[in-house]
Design an enzyme around this catalytic site. Structure first.
Site, PDB file in Angstrom:
ATOM      1  N   ASN A 181       5.314  -0.200   1.934  1.00 36.51           N
ATOM      2  CA  ASN A 181       4.001  -0.010   1.325  1.00 36.51           C
ATOM      3  C   ASN A 181       3.044   0.361   2.442  1.00 36.51           C
ATOM      4  O   ASN A 181       2.952  -0.358   3.435  1.00 36.51           O
ATOM      5  CB  ASN A 181       3.553  -1.325   0.660  1.00 36.51           C
ATOM      6  CG  ASN A 181       2.095  -1.268   0.238  1.00 36.51           C
ATOM      7  OD1 ASN A 181       1.594  -0.225  -0.168  1.00 36.51           O
ATOM      8  ND2 ASN A 181       1.420  -2.409   0.323  1.00 36.51           N
ATOM      9  N   GLY A 182       2.339   1.486   2.287  1.00 34.85           N
ATOM     10  CA  GLY A 182       1.384   1.905   3.323  1.00 34.85           C
ATOM     11  C   GLY A 182       1.577   3.384   3.610  1.00 34.85           C
ATOM     12  O   GLY A 182       2.160   4.117   2.807  1.00 34.85           O
ATOM     13  N   GLU A 240     -11.605   5.000 -17.259  1.00 30.26           N
ATOM     14  CA  GLU A 240     -10.369   4.567 -16.603  1.00 30.26           C
ATOM     15  C   GLU A 240      -9.235   4.353 -17.606  1.00 30.26           C
ATOM     16  O   GLU A 240      -8.097   4.735 -17.341  1.00 30.26           O
ATOM     17  CB  GLU A 240     -10.676   3.257 -15.863  1.00 30.26           C
ATOM     18  CG  GLU A 240      -9.550   2.673 -15.075  1.00 30.26           C
ATOM     19  CD  GLU A 240      -9.968   1.387 -14.367  1.00 30.26           C
ATOM     20  OE1 GLU A 240     -10.952   0.751 -14.783  1.00 30.26           O
ATOM     21  OE2 GLU A 240      -9.298   1.008 -13.401  1.00 30.26           O
ATOM     22  N   LYS A 298      -3.705  -1.048  -9.165  1.00 35.00           N
ATOM     23  CA  LYS A 298      -4.647  -2.163  -9.075  1.00 35.00           C
ATOM     24  C   LYS A 298      -5.248  -2.273  -7.690  1.00 35.00           C
ATOM     25  O   LYS A 298      -6.429  -2.499  -7.520  1.00 35.00           O
ATOM     26  CB  LYS A 298      -3.901  -3.447  -9.441  1.00 35.00           C
ATOM     27  CG  LYS A 298      -4.765  -4.694  -9.410  1.00 35.00           C
ATOM     28  CD  LYS A 298      -5.541  -4.799 -10.674  1.00 35.00           C
ATOM     29  CE  LYS A 298      -6.443  -6.010 -10.736  1.00 35.00           C
ATOM     30  NZ  LYS A 298      -7.545  -5.770 -11.684  1.00 35.00           N
ATOM     31  N   LYS A 309     -15.053   1.636 -16.796  1.00 34.51           N
ATOM     32  CA  LYS A 309     -13.971   1.032 -17.593  1.00 34.51           C
ATOM     33  C   LYS A 309     -13.523   1.995 -18.671  1.00 34.51           C
ATOM     34  O   LYS A 309     -12.343   2.176 -18.912  1.00 34.51           O
ATOM     35  CB  LYS A 309     -14.496  -0.266 -18.210  1.00 34.51           C
ATOM     36  CG  LYS A 309     -13.506  -1.336 -18.373  1.00 34.51           C
ATOM     37  CD  LYS A 309     -13.297  -2.215 -17.168  1.00 34.51           C
ATOM     38  CE  LYS A 309     -13.316  -1.525 -15.856  1.00 34.51           C
ATOM     39  NZ  LYS A 309     -13.398  -2.366 -14.703  1.00 34.51           N
ATOM     40  N   CYS A 364       1.719   0.226  -2.935  1.00 32.61           N
ATOM     41  CA  CYS A 364       2.950   0.023  -3.681  1.00 32.61           C
ATOM     42  C   CYS A 364       3.216  -1.469  -3.656  1.00 32.61           C
ATOM     43  O   CYS A 364       2.498  -2.218  -2.990  1.00 32.61           O
ATOM     44  CB  CYS A 364       4.127   0.710  -2.982  1.00 32.61           C
ATOM     45  SG  CYS A 364       3.867   2.464  -2.687  1.00 32.61           S
ATOM     46  N   TRP A 381       3.361   3.727  -5.885  1.00 29.67           N
ATOM     47  CA  TRP A 381       2.209   4.574  -6.212  1.00 29.67           C
ATOM     48  C   TRP A 381       2.244   5.691  -5.179  1.00 29.67           C
ATOM     49  O   TRP A 381       2.090   5.449  -3.982  1.00 29.67           O
ATOM     50  CB  TRP A 381       0.910   3.777  -6.111  1.00 29.67           C
ATOM     51  CG  TRP A 381      -0.296   4.544  -6.573  1.00 29.67           C
ATOM     52  CD1 TRP A 381      -0.655   4.785  -7.858  1.00 29.67           C
ATOM     53  CD2 TRP A 381      -1.302   5.148  -5.750  1.00 29.67           C
ATOM     54  NE1 TRP A 381      -1.827   5.507  -7.886  1.00 29.67           N
ATOM     55  CE2 TRP A 381      -2.244   5.749  -6.605  1.00 29.67           C
ATOM     56  CE3 TRP A 381      -1.492   5.254  -4.370  1.00 29.67           C
ATOM     57  CZ2 TRP A 381      -3.353   6.433  -6.143  1.00 29.67           C
ATOM     58  CZ3 TRP A 381      -2.598   5.939  -3.906  1.00 29.67           C
ATOM     59  CH2 TRP A 381      -3.514   6.517  -4.788  1.00 29.67           C
ATOM     60  N   ARG A 403       0.572  -2.717  -8.899  1.00 30.93           N
ATOM     61  CA  ARG A 403       0.279  -2.042  -7.631  1.00 30.93           C
ATOM     62  C   ARG A 403       0.715  -0.574  -7.631  1.00 30.93           C
ATOM     63  O   ARG A 403       0.412   0.162  -6.696  1.00 30.93           O
ATOM     64  CB  ARG A 403       0.990  -2.765  -6.471  1.00 30.93           C
ATOM     65  CG  ARG A 403       0.595  -4.208  -6.324  1.00 30.93           C
ATOM     66  CD  ARG A 403       1.367  -4.860  -5.199  1.00 30.93           C
ATOM     67  NE  ARG A 403       1.006  -4.290  -3.924  1.00 30.93           N
ATOM     68  CZ  ARG A 403      -0.027  -4.665  -3.195  1.00 30.93           C
ATOM     69  NH1 ARG A 403      -0.813  -5.624  -3.623  1.00 30.93           N
ATOM     70  NH2 ARG A 403      -0.276  -4.105  -2.036  1.00 30.93           N
ATOM     71  N   HIS A 426     -33.952  13.311 -16.331  1.00 33.22           N
ATOM     72  CA  HIS A 426     -34.005  14.156 -15.124  1.00 33.22           C
ATOM     73  C   HIS A 426     -32.763  15.035 -14.980  1.00 33.22           C
ATOM     74  O   HIS A 426     -32.444  15.482 -13.885  1.00 33.22           O
ATOM     75  CB  HIS A 426     -34.175  13.270 -13.884  1.00 33.22           C
ATOM     76  CG  HIS A 426     -35.486  12.539 -13.870  1.00 33.22           C
ATOM     77  ND1 HIS A 426     -36.700  13.178 -13.740  1.00 33.22           N
ATOM     78  CD2 HIS A 426     -35.768  11.221 -14.036  1.00 33.22           C
ATOM     79  CE1 HIS A 426     -37.682  12.284 -13.792  1.00 33.22           C
ATOM     80  NE2 HIS A 426     -37.135  11.084 -13.979  1.00 33.22           N
ATOM     81  N   GLU A 458     -20.610   0.250 -14.747  1.00 32.42           N
ATOM     82  CA  GLU A 458     -19.339  -0.449 -14.923  1.00 32.42           C
ATOM     83  C   GLU A 458     -18.742  -0.138 -16.297  1.00 32.42           C
ATOM     84  O   GLU A 458     -17.537   0.087 -16.433  1.00 32.42           O
ATOM     85  CB  GLU A 458     -19.557  -1.958 -14.723  1.00 32.42           C
ATOM     86  CG  GLU A 458     -18.382  -2.853 -15.068  1.00 32.42           C
ATOM     87  CD  GLU A 458     -17.108  -2.537 -14.298  1.00 32.42           C
ATOM     88  OE1 GLU A 458     -17.149  -1.758 -13.333  1.00 32.42           O
ATOM     89  OE2 GLU A 458     -16.043  -3.037 -14.705  1.00 32.42           O
TER      90      GLU A 458
HETATM   91  O1  M6R Z   1      -9.607  -5.163  -5.268  1.00 33.28           O
HETATM   92  P1  M6R Z   1     -10.964  -4.515  -5.191  1.00 33.28           P
HETATM   93  O2  M6R Z   1     -12.001  -5.263  -5.945  1.00 33.28           O
HETATM   94  O3  M6R Z   1     -11.398  -4.224  -3.809  1.00 33.28           O
HETATM   95  O4  M6R Z   1     -10.769  -3.115  -5.926  1.00 33.28           O
HETATM   96  C1  M6R Z   1     -11.770  -2.140  -5.912  1.00 33.28           C
HETATM   97  C2  M6R Z   1     -11.516  -1.073  -6.948  1.00 33.28           C
HETATM   98  O5  M6R Z   1     -10.351  -0.367  -6.656  1.00 33.28           O
HETATM   99  C3  M6R Z   1     -11.392  -1.661  -8.356  1.00 33.28           C
HETATM  100  O6  M6R Z   1     -12.509  -2.431  -8.676  1.00 33.28           O
HETATM  101  C4  M6R Z   1     -11.252  -0.548  -9.409  1.00 33.28           C
HETATM  102  O7  M6R Z   1     -12.405   0.211  -9.458  1.00 33.28           O
HETATM  103  C5  M6R Z   1     -10.944  -1.182 -10.772  1.00 33.28           C
HETATM  104  N1  M6R Z   1      -9.552  -1.036 -11.063  1.00 33.28           N
HETATM  105  C6  M6R Z   1     -11.705  -0.601 -11.891  1.00 33.28           C
HETATM  106  O8  M6R Z   1     -11.398  -1.274 -13.088  1.00 33.28           O
END
Ligand code: M6R
Length: 604
Positions: free
Chosen positions: A100-101, A486, A599, A483, A2, A74, A27, A502, A479
């Site tokens: 937060n936590g 997501e 994030k 993206k 958060c 969050w 966050r 396979h 990747e």
């Molecule tokens: O801050 P970080 O690079 O450690 O975050 C890792 C993942 O949570 C982050 O890369 C996530 O997969 C992305 N939001 C994807 O776009």
């Protein structure tokens, strides 16, 4: 995971708290709330939904107060309702808290407090904190000591900030979740991240685990959990507030995609001399005793780690990329002083990655982090930090930071290859390093000429989206798929191109476009794999240079400039970022804040 903010100073706090929350929304955005202290009780305003909804709720009823706290959530314990939104208050509303936590022993604390007559109104773990603080305040002479007692009882991770009725102060503590103090001439801030107060000050103190801070209008008192005074250095952050805004773009993601040329120039600057790599903390010989390398990371950062693993293996270095969440539980094999563990994390706050980093450190490995955030927990926990210098990234989808991570890690791979006994940099290292200088310009070219919008429109009704690539492009394919899923919420998968036959080929239909990545290395086989999918009706979108043979076979084409194979994948990735962005826009998705995500993932 958060965002929290607190503010003490002259003038009204509420506007600054809300604008800070807007900058922390990356966050979490399940609910938002603020509380201010105004001499006649604590006023709490909170709403489920985004900060904009809180803002609407505040119109016409703005409470006054110079001291306040705020939160954007969050959800971890309890759904995103008004009741579960922070700030949470104590039994008599004497205390308000943002957190937060995760408080792991909240059930035990709640039971004890319930026995003492406390009644709880939310499903959250956080609510035990204001109740406990109030409980200790009952017989306390010293509010700060009552707060420290409260914090000493908490197990788990927290960045917590509390208000006490009629007291013009903030009580805050950190354990396992980020908390940064911002110091201006006549006001103080506490926040989970610097952009929350960057409009007001760039002088910061990065609090450490176990720190407790009392912030009053005339100063800050920093102690450990036992109450012993401690000092921390004031540092200046060099992020420009302008950089953290959306500027002319509709979304942060689009801005961050478009600022990649600049980010990459910063990443590279001063790090290459002739055909040698110079990385600030790693002079020649640094890695002379390294025998193997473990890369630990999550999500997009894991894909950047895969990109590096391949290059280390090509250089003759034993290397393995691990998903950080698995590394902690799986047995990664022997870790010794000769093992280099590279924790790759944009934010430097990802709990899974920090867990792996700490475990490796305890096992005696040399630990380096590759991160974007100076002062992050990863940067301060690792033996050394190598910064990717991408600038602030706000969109939940990682874009420019992937590019900057991949380049930084590629340079680190060369540096390692120069030192590690038995390893050697690629034969064409001079060309490779020469070509990296052109990367920002090539990215700019892709951005200016991309057909990604038209491709997204053509395939917007598809059932599923596949991305395939070989070698370095296996990481890029994964990747691209991450993206896509997501931010569009559509089904997407990334495969090593040779793996399609396979199993996944069974899913291929005319409704599954296959984005096929060509980088000039092993392309013949990849082309065959694409043709195998095409023979089953799948449309092929080649992501390749103009004159590539794959373009003639493919149904559609996204062009990338000719360059060294090590950088080609990063150009392909920019095309895929744009396809995802446009597809998400066509589908009307909330691009910067995809559902259920945040994030910075500070829970395991
Ligand atoms: O801050 P970080 O690079 O450690 O975050 C890792 C993942 O949570 C982050 O890369 C996530 O997969 C992305 N939001 C994807 O776009």
């Amino acid at each position: 995971m958060c965002g929290i903010i607190a503010r003490v100073g002259d003038g009204d706090a509420i506007r600054k708290l809300v604008s800070g929350l807007e900058n922390l929304e990356y966050r979490g955005y399940d609910s938002a709330g603020v509380a201010v202290q105004n001499g006649s009780g604590i006023s709490v305003y909170k709403r489920s939904g985004q900060v904009s909804e809180l803002k609407d709720a505040l119109v016409g009823s703005v409470p006054n107060g110079k001291v306040g706290i705020g939160h954007t959530r969050w959800s971890t314990h309890g759904p995103p309702t008004d009741e579960n939104a922070h700030p949470h208050t104590s039994q008599t509303d004497e205390v308000a808290v943002v957190h937060n936590g995760i408080i792991e022993n909240y059930a035990e604390l709640k039971a004890t407090l319930s026995d003492a007559g406390h009644e709880f109104t939310s499903d959250t773990d956080t609510e035990v904190i204001p109740h406990l603080f109030e409980y200790y305040l009952e017989d306390a002479d010293d509010i700060a000591e009552a707060f420290r007692k409260t914090v000493r009882d908490l197990e788990g991770s927290y960045a917590v900030a509390a208000l006490v009725d009629d007291v013009h102060a903030i009580y805050a503590a950190r354990q396992g979740s980020p908390l940064i103090l911002g110091l201006d001439d006549d006001e103080y801030y506490l926040a989970s991240d610097v952009p929350a107060f960057l409009d007001h000050t760039d002088d910061v103190v990065y609090l450490e685990d176990g720190d407790v801070v009392v912030v009053e209008p005339n100063g800050v008192t920093l102690t450990d959990l036992a109450g012993a005074r401690i000092d921390r250095d004031v540092e200046r952050v060099d992020w420009d507030p302008e950089e953290a805004g959306k500027g002319e773009y509709d979304h942060y993601m689009l801005k961050e995609i478009h600022t990649q040329p600049n980010a990459l120039s910063n990443t590279i600057e001063g790090r290459i001399q002739g055909d040698e790599v110079h990385l600030e903390s790693f002079p020649e010989g640094t890695f002379d005793d390294v025998e193997d390398v473990h890369l630990v990371a999550c999500g997009t950062s894991y894909h950047a780690a895969m990109y590096c693993q391949q290059q280390l293996a090509d250089a003759g270095i034993r290397a393995q990329a691990y998903r950080a969440s698995e590394y902690v539980d799986a047995n990664p094999g022997p870790v010794s002083g000769e093992t280099l563990v590279v924790a790759v994390t944009q934010s430097g706050e990802t709990a899974d990655t920090l867990g792996a980093l700490r475990q490796a450190k305890e096992a005696g490995a040399q630990v380096v982090t590759v991160t974007n955030v100076v002062g992050s927990t990863a940067a301060r926990t690792a033996d050394e930090a190598l910064f990717i210098r991408a600038g602030p990234e706000i969109g939940v989808a990682a874009t420019k930071t992937f590019s900057s991570q991949a380049v930084t890690l590629s340079l680190l791979a060369i540096r390692l290859a120069e030192d590690v006994p038995g390893a050697s940099p690629p034969d064409d290292v001079a060309t490779l390093l020469d070509d990296v200088y052109d990367l920002p310009e090539h990215v700019d070219n892709v951005l200016k000429t991309s057909d990604a919008r038209a491709i997204a429109e053509s395939y917007i009704d598809s059932q599923s989206y596949f991305f395939i690539g070989r070698g370095l492009n296996n990481a890029v394919a994964k990747e691209g798929a991450l993206k896509f899923k997501e931010i569009t919420y559509e089904h997407a998968e990334g495969f090593a191109s040779g793996e399609l036959k396979h199993g996944p080929l069974a899913l291929v239909t005319p409704d599954t476009p296959v984005f096929t990545l060509f980088d000039g290395a092993g392309d013949g086989k990849t082309l065959k794999n694409a043709e195998e999918a095409q023979a089953r009706g799948a449309p092929i979108v080649a992501v390749a240079s103009e004159d590539h043979s794959g373009v003639d076979v493919a149904d559609d084409h996204l062009a990338i400039p000719d360059t060294h194979p090590v950088w080609a994948g990063l150009l392909a990735n920019v095309q895929l970022q744009l396809v995802s962005y446009h597809a998400a826009q066509l589908l009307g998705r909330p691009i910067d804040k995809p559902r259920n995500l945040a994030k910075s993932v500070t829970v395991e």
